[in-house]
Design an enzyme around this catalytic site. Structure first.
Site, PDB file in Angstrom:
ATOM      1  N   HIS A  60      21.629  64.530  66.159  1.00 48.09           N
ATOM      2  CA  HIS A  60      22.370  65.094  67.296  1.00 48.09           C
ATOM      3  C   HIS A  60      21.370  65.903  68.119  1.00 48.09           C
ATOM      4  O   HIS A  60      20.943  66.967  67.677  1.00 48.09           O
ATOM      5  CB  HIS A  60      23.492  66.008  66.806  1.00 48.09           C
ATOM      6  CG  HIS A  60      24.528  65.311  65.972  1.00 48.09           C
ATOM      7  ND1 HIS A  60      25.686  64.801  66.509  1.00 48.09           N
ATOM      8  CD2 HIS A  60      24.566  65.016  64.651  1.00 48.09           C
ATOM      9  CE1 HIS A  60      26.408  64.237  65.547  1.00 48.09           C
ATOM     10  NE2 HIS A  60      25.744  64.345  64.399  1.00 48.09           N
ATOM     11  N   HIS A 230      26.789  59.228  56.576  1.00 51.54           N
ATOM     12  CA  HIS A 230      26.773  60.261  55.529  1.00 51.54           C
ATOM     13  C   HIS A 230      27.755  60.086  54.363  1.00 51.54           C
ATOM     14  O   HIS A 230      28.692  60.885  54.199  1.00 51.54           O
ATOM     15  CB  HIS A 230      26.927  61.654  56.135  1.00 51.54           C
ATOM     16  CG  HIS A 230      27.911  61.780  57.278  1.00 51.54           C
ATOM     17  ND1 HIS A 230      29.219  61.384  57.199  1.00 51.54           N
ATOM     18  CD2 HIS A 230      27.744  62.263  58.531  1.00 51.54           C
ATOM     19  CE1 HIS A 230      29.829  61.636  58.352  1.00 51.54           C
ATOM     20  NE2 HIS A 230      28.950  62.161  59.180  1.00 51.54           N
ATOM     21  N   ASN A 276      29.728  68.862  57.578  1.00 48.63           N
ATOM     22  CA  ASN A 276      30.725  67.801  57.397  1.00 48.63           C
ATOM     23  C   ASN A 276      30.021  66.485  57.166  1.00 48.63           C
ATOM     24  O   ASN A 276      29.193  66.112  57.999  1.00 48.63           O
ATOM     25  CB  ASN A 276      31.599  67.646  58.653  1.00 48.63           C
ATOM     26  CG  ASN A 276      32.546  68.798  58.845  1.00 48.63           C
ATOM     27  OD1 ASN A 276      32.707  69.647  57.979  1.00 48.63           O
ATOM     28  ND2 ASN A 276      33.181  68.833  59.998  1.00 48.63           N
ATOM     29  N   ASP A 303      21.299  63.252  59.942  1.00 47.13           N
ATOM     30  CA  ASP A 303      22.422  63.977  60.558  1.00 47.13           C
ATOM     31  C   ASP A 303      21.952  65.343  61.055  1.00 47.13           C
ATOM     32  O   ASP A 303      22.686  66.342  60.962  1.00 47.13           O
ATOM     33  CB  ASP A 303      23.621  64.115  59.600  1.00 47.13           C
ATOM     34  CG  ASP A 303      24.915  64.450  60.346  1.00 47.13           C
ATOM     35  OD1 ASP A 303      24.902  64.477  61.594  1.00 47.13           O
ATOM     36  OD2 ASP A 303      25.927  64.698  59.677  1.00 47.13           O
ATOM     37  N   PRO A 321      29.982  73.265  61.540  1.00 48.43           N
ATOM     38  CA  PRO A 321      29.365  72.441  60.509  1.00 48.43           C
ATOM     39  C   PRO A 321      28.105  71.760  61.034  1.00 48.43           C
ATOM     40  O   PRO A 321      28.078  71.306  62.182  1.00 48.43           O
ATOM     41  CB  PRO A 321      30.446  71.411  60.191  1.00 48.43           C
ATOM     42  CG  PRO A 321      31.283  71.334  61.430  1.00 48.43           C
ATOM     43  CD  PRO A 321      31.218  72.681  62.086  1.00 48.43           C
TER      44      PRO A 321
HETATM   45  O1  DOR Z   1      28.147  68.642  59.996  1.00 49.74           O
HETATM   46  C1  DOR Z   1      28.275  67.899  60.952  1.00 49.74           C
HETATM   47  N1  DOR Z   1      27.804  68.241  62.166  1.00 49.74           N
HETATM   48  N2  DOR Z   1      28.906  66.755  60.794  1.00 49.74           N
HETATM   49  C2  DOR Z   1      29.243  65.974  61.818  1.00 49.74           C
HETATM   50  O2  DOR Z   1      29.837  64.963  61.608  1.00 49.74           O
HETATM   51  C3  DOR Z   1      28.922  66.384  63.203  1.00 49.74           C
HETATM   52  C4  DOR Z   1      27.793  67.301  63.228  1.00 49.74           C
HETATM   53  C5  DOR Z   1      27.613  67.993  64.530  1.00 49.74           C
HETATM   54  O3  DOR Z   1      27.727  67.373  65.598  1.00 49.74           O
HETATM   55  O4  DOR Z   1      27.327  69.205  64.518  1.00 49.74           O
HETATM   56 ZN    ZN Z   2      26.548  63.473  62.642  1.00 48.67          ZN
END
Ligand code: DOR
Ligand code: ZN
Length: 427
Positions: A60, A230, A276, A303, A321
């Site tokens: 991300h 994940h 998450n 992730d 998260p």
């Molecule tokens: O922990 C997470 N962060 N899980 C996700 O699916 C999205 C991600 C985020 O965009 O911060």
């Molecule tokens: Zn993700």
């Protein structure tokens, strides 16, 4: 012809050899027993391990919308420092990457910066709302290879069925964030003893597994290239094994953190441990490890999820998260698999470069270290102790869950098509 010699390297941790790179063409020009001392630039690599540049299917980079936490540029810096030459950045930005021009802008920015190939992931539903499909066909014509609502699950079975059919028609990958949202309302931690002890609302394994099971059956009946983001539970591993044994065309990733960390970390209520899917238990970690070793899980993807301290250094329930991953993943994989002798560097190249490139059909990534191949490379020193510190990351954010943990494998240099994108001596 400008040339660069990487002398005294061990490709895949095997025998010492020497590599000559044609910098202008960005390809490996020669591999040989004798050092290339006449090259324009000569590097003695001290017998370090040379791998194909790493490929991350899941990051991300927060641009557009949250450039205060990461940008395509700072994310590319973090990627290069972690040994990556290609990353796929998720669509849950603001605005959501749900139209061709947005996807094209992400790719263009990455190319302009030049440190890493930044592939845009298109969203499956418009605005990530889970209601209307995006123009998967149009976006695929703009070069989008993978679609995902990651951050959210495509819960609606009818929407998922249509997405699978469209993705199949356009021959693109659908990546699912498997989470039955009705079962995770208000959840912040793995549902188990630890969450009960800490008074945290639990997220049961079945919230993931029920979606994995459903999607596997849909993929069996409607085809297409389905990828699970994940994977986090022992049961998910069993379902993947079932699906693969049936010949269903599914692939899956595991992130580094559930291989190394469990919900025991939550004891301090530190928001850095919130992610998450949530950190689970030792038996899940063990199942995921075995699954990666035996190929039930195909790849490691980070992730990488940067967040500002205003969203992390808060009460556990209010923490967003997500964990940083790009700059620590190779060291974690080394710690879990290579150090204890469970796997070798060939395995690392497979799960962090070759398989992801294969799944996404990248022609110039995850290639063998051979003459004529693109010089996308990472040099790793397996015995160079370093300690992870959030405030020393190239990423704009600092939310690493490994704060203060010492690792032994370190990225020394990264090359994208023959151009050095990271040099530990200059960092
Ligand atoms: O922990 C997470 N962060 N899980 C996700 O699916 C999205 C991600 C985020 O965009 O911060
Ligand atoms: Zn993700």
């Amino acid at each position: 012809m400008t040339t660069l010699a990487l002398n005294n390297v061990r490709p895949y941790g095997e025998d010492v050899t020497n590599i000559l790179i044609d910098v202008a063409d960005g390809v490996i020009d020669a591999v040989g027993e004798n050092p290339f001392d006449d090259a324009d630039e000569v590097m003695d690599c001290g017998g370090n391990v040379l791998l194909p540049g790493l490929v991350d299917m899941h990051v991300h980079l927060r641009e557009p919308g949250r450039e205060d936490t990461e940008t395509i540029a700072t994310g590319s810096d973090a990627a290069a420092k972690g040994g990556f030459t290609a990353v796929f950045t998720m669509a849950n930005t603001s605005p959501v990457i749900d139209q061709p021009f947005l996807a094209e802008a992400v790719w263009a920015k990455g190319q302009e910066y030049g440190k890493c190939d930044v592939y845009p992931v298109g969203s499956i539903s418009q605005g990530l709302k889970g209601e209307q499909l995006t123009e998967i066909g149009l976006m695929s014509r703009s070069g989008v290879r993978m679609f995902s609502d990651d951050g959210k699950c495509v819960n609606d079975p009818q929407l998922m069925r249509r997405a699978i059919e469209y993705a199949k028609a356009h021959d693109v990958v659908l990546a699912q964030h498997a989470e039955d949202h009705r079962m995770t309302e208000g959840s912040v931690a793995h549902e188990g003893e630890q969450a009960a002890r800490l008074g945290l609302r639990g997220w049961p394994r079945v919230a993931e597994e029920s979606i994995v099971a459903r999607d596997a059956i849909m993929t069996r009946d409607y085809g297409g290239r389905y990828h699970l983001c994940h994977a986090s539970t022992e049961g998910t591993v069993e379902l993947l094994r079932f699906a693969k044994n049936q010949g269903i065309d599914v692939t899956a990733e595991v992130t580094p953190h559930p291989l190394m960390l469990t919900d025991e970390k939550l004891a301090t209520y530190d928001g850095l441990s919130r992610v998450n899917p949530p950190l689970r238990e030792a038996r899940d970690a063990e199942a995921l490890k075995q699954a990666l070793l035996d190929g039930t899980v195909d790849v490691v993807a980070t992730d990488h999820a940067p967040h500002g301290s205003e969203d992390k250094c808060v009460e556990f329930e209010n923490a967003k998260p997500g964990m940083l991953g790009l700059e620590t993943s190779l060291a974690v994989v080394h710690r879990i698999f290579v150090e204890p002798g469970l796997a070798d560097w060939r395995f690392v190249a497979k799960v962090m470069s070759e398989r992801p490139a294969e799944i996404l059909r990248l022609k110039d990534q995850g290639r063998p270290i051979n003459v004529g191949e693109p010089a996308n490379l990472v040099l790793v020193d397996p015995e160079s102790p370093w300690t992870a510190h959030g405030d020393e990351m190239a990423s704009k954010a600092s939310n690493t869950p490994y704060e203060g943990i010492e690792f032994s494998a370190r990225v020394v240099g990264t090359w994208l098509r023959g151009t050095q994108t990271y040099d530990s001596k200059k960092a």
